[in-house]
Design a protein around this motif. Structure first.
Motif, PDB file in Angstrom:
ATOM      1  N   TRP A  75       0.853  -0.977  -0.242  1.00 48.88           N
ATOM      2  CA  TRP A  75      -0.105   0.269   0.600  1.00 48.88           C
ATOM      3  C   TRP A  75       1.009   1.413   0.108  1.00 48.88           C
ATOM      4  O   TRP A  75       0.496   1.852  -0.764  1.00 48.88           O
ATOM      5  N   ILE A  76       1.941   1.166   0.760  1.00 52.83           N
ATOM      6  CA  ILE A  76       2.724   2.606   1.072  1.00 52.83           C
ATOM      7  C   ILE A  76       4.425   2.875   0.981  1.00 52.83           C
ATOM      8  O   ILE A  76       4.934   3.396   0.680  1.00 52.83           O
ATOM      9  N   GLY A  77       4.780   1.228  -0.103  1.00 48.94           N
ATOM     10  CA  GLY A  77       6.098   1.279   0.442  1.00 48.94           C
ATOM     11  C   GLY A  77       6.542   0.364   1.344  1.00 48.94           C
ATOM     12  O   GLY A  77       6.033   0.535   2.462  1.00 48.94           O
ATOM     13  N   ASP A  78       7.594  -0.132   1.029  1.00 46.60           N
ATOM     14  CA  ASP A  78       8.175  -0.605   2.428  1.00 46.60           C
ATOM     15  C   ASP A  78       8.877  -0.193   2.937  1.00 46.60           C
ATOM     16  O   ASP A  78       9.656   1.110   2.535  1.00 46.60           O
ATOM     17  N   LEU A  79       9.228  -0.172   4.607  1.00 51.59           N
ATOM     18  CA  LEU A  79      10.360   0.544   5.382  1.00 51.59           C
ATOM     19  C   LEU A  79      11.663   0.460   4.688  1.00 51.59           C
ATOM     20  O   LEU A  79      12.076  -0.440   4.046  1.00 51.59           O
ATOM     21  N   THR A  80      12.402   1.290   4.908  1.00 50.57           N
ATOM     22  CA  THR A  80      14.284   1.467   3.774  1.00 50.57           C
ATOM     23  C   THR A  80      14.195   0.629   5.679  1.00 50.57           C
ATOM     24  O   THR A  80      13.867   0.825   6.706  1.00 50.57           O
ATOM     25  N   ALA A  81      16.134   0.429   5.894  1.00 50.78           N
ATOM     26  CA  ALA A  81      16.525  -0.592   6.177  1.00 50.78           C
ATOM     27  C   ALA A  81      17.252   1.011   7.790  1.00 50.78           C
ATOM     28  O   ALA A  81      16.934   0.269   8.380  1.00 50.78           O
ATOM     29  N   ASP A  82      16.616   1.917   6.999  1.00 49.56           N
ATOM     30  CA  ASP A  82      17.277   2.820   8.221  1.00 49.56           C
ATOM     31  C   ASP A  82      16.428   3.089   9.326  1.00 49.56           C
ATOM     32  O   ASP A  82      16.301   2.896  10.808  1.00 49.56           O
ATOM     33  N   GLN A  83      14.958   3.099   8.593  1.00 45.37           N
ATOM     34  CA  GLN A  83      13.756   3.088   9.469  1.00 45.37           C
ATOM     35  C   GLN A  83      13.459   1.407  10.397  1.00 45.37           C
ATOM     36  O   GLN A  83      12.607   1.610  11.138  1.00 45.37           O
ATOM     37  N   TYR A 290      -0.131  -3.533  23.278  1.00 50.72           N
ATOM     38  CA  TYR A 290      -0.322  -1.523  22.002  1.00 50.72           C
ATOM     39  C   TYR A 290       0.377  -1.545  20.602  1.00 50.72           C
ATOM     40  O   TYR A 290       1.554  -2.150  20.870  1.00 50.72           O
ATOM     41  N   VAL A 291      -0.037  -1.790  19.795  1.00 54.21           N
ATOM     42  CA  VAL A 291      -0.049  -1.935  18.073  1.00 54.21           C
ATOM     43  C   VAL A 291      -0.413  -0.455  17.031  1.00 54.21           C
ATOM     44  O   VAL A 291      -1.642  -0.435  17.744  1.00 54.21           O
ATOM     45  N   TRP A 292       0.204   0.116  16.891  1.00 58.74           N
ATOM     46  CA  TRP A 292      -0.208   1.825  16.517  1.00 58.74           C
ATOM     47  C   TRP A 292      -0.323   1.008  14.817  1.00 58.74           C
ATOM     48  O   TRP A 292       0.106   0.777  14.673  1.00 58.74           O
ATOM     49  N   TRP A 293      -0.572   1.856  13.993  1.00 54.76           N
ATOM     50  CA  TRP A 293      -1.184   2.049  13.094  1.00 54.76           C
ATOM     51  C   TRP A 293       0.388   1.644  12.098  1.00 54.76           C
ATOM     52  O   TRP A 293       1.466   1.404  12.494  1.00 54.76           O
ATOM     53  N   TYR A 294       0.427   2.835  11.075  1.00 57.63           N
ATOM     54  CA  TYR A 294       1.114   2.788  10.033  1.00 57.63           C
ATOM     55  C   TYR A 294       2.862   2.937  10.992  1.00 57.63           C
ATOM     56  O   TYR A 294       2.663   4.174  11.680  1.00 57.63           O
ATOM     57  N   ILE A 295       3.847   2.425  11.235  1.00 56.89           N
ATOM     58  CA  ILE A 295       5.170   2.691  11.066  1.00 56.89           C
ATOM     59  C   ILE A 295       5.949   4.075  10.772  1.00 56.89           C
ATOM     60  O   ILE A 295       6.074   4.784  11.436  1.00 56.89           O
ATOM     61  N   ARG A 296       5.488   3.822   9.106  1.00 52.84           N
ATOM     62  CA  ARG A 296       5.618   5.037   8.786  1.00 52.84           C
ATOM     63  C   ARG A 296       5.095   6.555   7.870  1.00 52.84           C
ATOM     64  O   ARG A 296       4.103   5.426   7.122  1.00 52.84           O
ATOM     65  N   ARG A 297       4.655   7.358   8.146  1.00 50.45           N
ATOM     66  CA  ARG A 297       3.952   8.041   8.402  1.00 50.45           C
ATOM     67  C   ARG A 297       3.874   9.116   8.815  1.00 50.45           C
ATOM     68  O   ARG A 297       4.391   9.653   9.454  1.00 50.45           O
ATOM     69  N   PHE A 298       3.577  10.184   8.550  1.00 50.52           N
ATOM     70  CA  PHE A 298       3.858  11.740   8.591  1.00 50.52           C
ATOM     71  C   PHE A 298       3.127  11.890   9.875  1.00 50.52           C
ATOM     72  O   PHE A 298       3.416  12.648  10.599  1.00 50.52           O
ATOM     73  N   TYR A 299       1.924  11.304  10.591  1.00 57.51           N
ATOM     74  CA  TYR A 299       1.325  11.181  11.667  1.00 57.51           C
ATOM     75  C   TYR A 299       1.901  10.642  12.462  1.00 57.51           C
ATOM     76  O   TYR A 299       1.229  10.441  13.351  1.00 57.51           O
ATOM     77  N   GLY A 300       3.369   9.404  12.058  1.00 60.45           N
ATOM     78  CA  GLY A 300       2.961   8.173  12.688  1.00 60.45           C
ATOM     79  C   GLY A 300       4.559   8.220  13.468  1.00 60.45           C
ATOM     80  O   GLY A 300       4.910   9.706  13.992  1.00 60.45           O
ATOM     81  N   PRO A 301       4.839   7.309  14.069  1.00 65.29           N
ATOM     82  CA  PRO A 301       6.532   6.777  14.735  1.00 65.29           C
ATOM     83  C   PRO A 301       7.577   7.597  13.969  1.00 65.29           C
ATOM     84  O   PRO A 301       8.331   8.000  14.812  1.00 65.29           O
ATOM     85  N   ILE A 302       7.276   7.245  12.981  1.00 64.04           N
ATOM     86  CA  ILE A 302       8.903   7.682  12.055  1.00 64.04           C
ATOM     87  C   ILE A 302       7.560   8.765  10.680  1.00 64.04           C
ATOM     88  O   ILE A 302       7.297   8.349  10.351  1.00 64.04           O
TER      89      ILE A 302
END
Length: 414
Positions: A75-83, A290-302
Motif C-alpha cells: 500500500w505505501i511501500g516498504d520500510l527502508t533499512a534505516d527506518q 499496544y500496536v500503532w497503525w503505520y510505522i512510517r507516516r507523517f502522523y506516525g512514529p516515523i
C-alpha cells in the motif's frame, strides 16, 4: 500622645502577624519541592505530605507482550533499512517489539513483506499477520464462501511459509466494520472457520480483530470452545472506544491497531501526549500489547523523512524499557490530578512510566514495596526534549520527583 500610643499598639500585632506569616511561608518552602529543580529527587520525608503513587511489586497483573506498529509495503511501500533500525532498535530507535503485517490476497505479493519481517525478527520482535481479504476467487462480494474454507486456510499457510516466523495470524480484519471494503463475517462464522481450519493456517490464530474492541463480538467468538482452544490471544482495535477491561475471558488481550489523529504531524506534542495517555489506558485495562497503525507516516512514529517523531518517542518510553515478558504490577493509576502512572517488573528490575498532563511542573511522590530499589535511570520527553537522560538515588524505597509540565517520564531501576 494618645495617637502615638494607638499606632504603637496597632503596629505590634501587625509586626507579630508578619513574623508568623514569614515563619509559616519559610516552613512551606522547606517541605515543598523546588519547582525549578527538575532533576532533583525529593527526600523520603517529603512523601508523606503529598499524594503518593503506591507501587506493589508483589501484586502481579498481566504479562506484557510488547508495543509495535504496522508495515504494509503493497500500500505505501516498504520500510527502508534505516527506518527498520529506528523502529526496532532498543539503543538507537523506538524499540518496537511487535511488527504487524498484512497477508496479501495475491500470493505474488508475499515476498514484499519478507525484508521487514526478517529485520524485525533480528531485533527480537514478534510478527503478527492480518488478512484483509481472501483471494477474490474464494469470495462472494465481501464474504468468504464456506466452500472455500480449506482453500483459504491453504492460502494463509502458504503466506506463513513464504515469509517465515509468523507468531500469530488473524484471518479477518475488523469483520464487524460493515462500512469497509474488506471481508465481513459474524463472530459465529469466524469461530466456525477457526474451529474447522485453525490448525491448517500455518500459525497460531489470534482472534479476528473487531472494530471498537466489541466485547459482544469477542464473547460470541470465544463461546465456541473449539475455536477458543485454537486461539492464542484476543485482539481488537479501539477506534471509537476507550480501553476497558474485558473481564475474565481466559485469554490475554492485544490492542492491534489504532492511531490518534491522521490529519496532523506526529510531532504535534498535544497529539503525542494523547497517544501516551492512550497507551497508559490500554495497560491499566489489563491489556498485553499496544500496536500503532503505520510505522512510517507523517502522523506516525516515523515520518516520511525517516525521523522519529514525538509520537515515536512517546511509544519508546514504553517499548524500549518495558520488554516482552515483563509483568505489569500494581501501581496507582492516577495518583494526582493530571498525573498517570504504571509500573512493571522483570525479576528485581522495576520500570515506572509517569505521564504529566498538567500545564505546570508537578511533584509526584512514590513508594515501592515487594522489591528493594536503590536508584533509577530517568528518561524524559517533553515538547522540546527527547528521552533526556539522568539518574538519581533513593532511600527506604520512597522518593519523589518533579515531572515537567506536559511530559512523559520513564524510570528504570538499577
Amino acid at each position: 500622645m494618645k495617637t502615638t500610643l494607638s499606632l504603637k499598639h496597632l503596629a505590634m500585632p501587625f509586626l507579630s502577624l508578619c513574623l508568623i506569616m514569614s515563619s509559616c511561608t519559610r516552613h512551606l518552602e522547606d517541605i515543598t519541592p523546588d519547582s525549578k529543580e527538575l532533576n532533583n529527587a525529593g527526600s523520603a520525608a517529603d512523601v508523606g505530605i503529598l499524594a503518593t503513587a503506591t507501587i506493589d511489586a508483589n501484586t502481579v497483573q498481566q504479562t506484557i507482550q510488547g508495543f509495535g506498529g504496522m508495515s504494509v509495503p503493497i500500500w505505501i511501500g516498504d520500510l527502508t533499512a534505516d527506518q527498520r533500525t529506528k523502529a526496532f532498535s532498543t539503543s538507537s530507535g523506538i524499540g518496537m517489539s511487535i511488527l504487524r503485517v498484512m497477508v496479501p490476497p495475491n500470493s505474488s505479493q508475499f515476498a514484499a513483506e519478507k525484508a521487514t519481517i526478517d529485520a524485525a525478527k533480528s531485533y527480537g520482535a514478534k510478527v503478527i499477520a492480518t488478512a484483509w481479504n481472501a483471494p477474490s476467487s474464494m469470495m462472494d462480494r465481501l464474504y468468504l464462501r464456506a466452500s472455500a474454507w480449506a482453500d483459504y486456510a491453504a492460502h494463509l499457510r502458504a503466506y506463513t511459509q513464504a515469509v517465515g516466523g509468523v507468531y500469530a495470524l488473524s484471518p479477518w480484519n475488523e469483520p464487524n466494520y460493515l462500512a469497509s471494503e474488506w471481508m465481513h463475517a459474524s463472530a459465529t462464522e469466524i469461530a466456525n472457520f477457526v474451529a474447522a481450519q485453525g490448525d491448517n493456517c500455518g500459525a497460531p490464530i489470534m482472534s479476528p480483530e473487531p472494530f471498537n474492541m466489541d466485547q459482544t463480538f469477542i464473547n460470541t467468538y470465544l463461546s465456541n470452545a473449539t475455536a477458543k482452544s485454537k486461539t492464542l490471544f484476543v485482539s481488537g482495535h479501539i477506534y471509537g472506544k476507550t480501553p476497558y477491561n474485558l473481564g475474565n475471558i481466559g485469554k490475554s488481550v492485544w490492542m492491534t491497531e489504532h492511531y490518534t489523529n491522521s490529519s496532523i504531524s506526529g510531532n504535534d506534542w498535544p497529539n503525542a501526549m494523547n497517544a501516551a495517555k492512550e497507551i497508559h489506558d490500554c495497560m491499566t485495562a489489563g491489556w498485553a500489547a499496544y500496536v500503532w497503525w503505520y510505522i512510517r507516516r507523517f502522523y506516525g512514529p516515523i515520518d516520511e523523512s525517516s525521523n522519529i517523531t514525538k509520537v515515536g518517542y512517546v511509544i519508546a518510553h514504553f517499548a524500549r524499557y518495558v520488554r516482552p515478558g515483563y509483568t505489569k504490577i500494581a501501581c496507582s493509576a492516577n495518583p494526582s490530578t493530571g498525573v498517570y502512572t504504571t509500573a512493571y517488573k522483570s525479576g528485581s528490575k522495576i520500570v515506572v512510566v509517569a505521564i504529566n498532563t498538567n500545564a505546570a511542573i508537578t511533584y509526584q511522590p512514590f513508594t515501592i514495596s515487594g522489591v528493594t530499589v536503590n536508584s533509577f535511570n530517568r528518561y524524559v520527553t517533553t515538547s522540546s526534549s527527547n528521552l533526556a537522560a539522568s539518574s538519581f538515588s533513593i532511600s527506604n524505597n520512597a522518593f519523589g520527583i518533579n515531572l515537567p509540565a506536559s511530559s512523559i517520564t520513564t524510570l528504570v531501576s538499577n
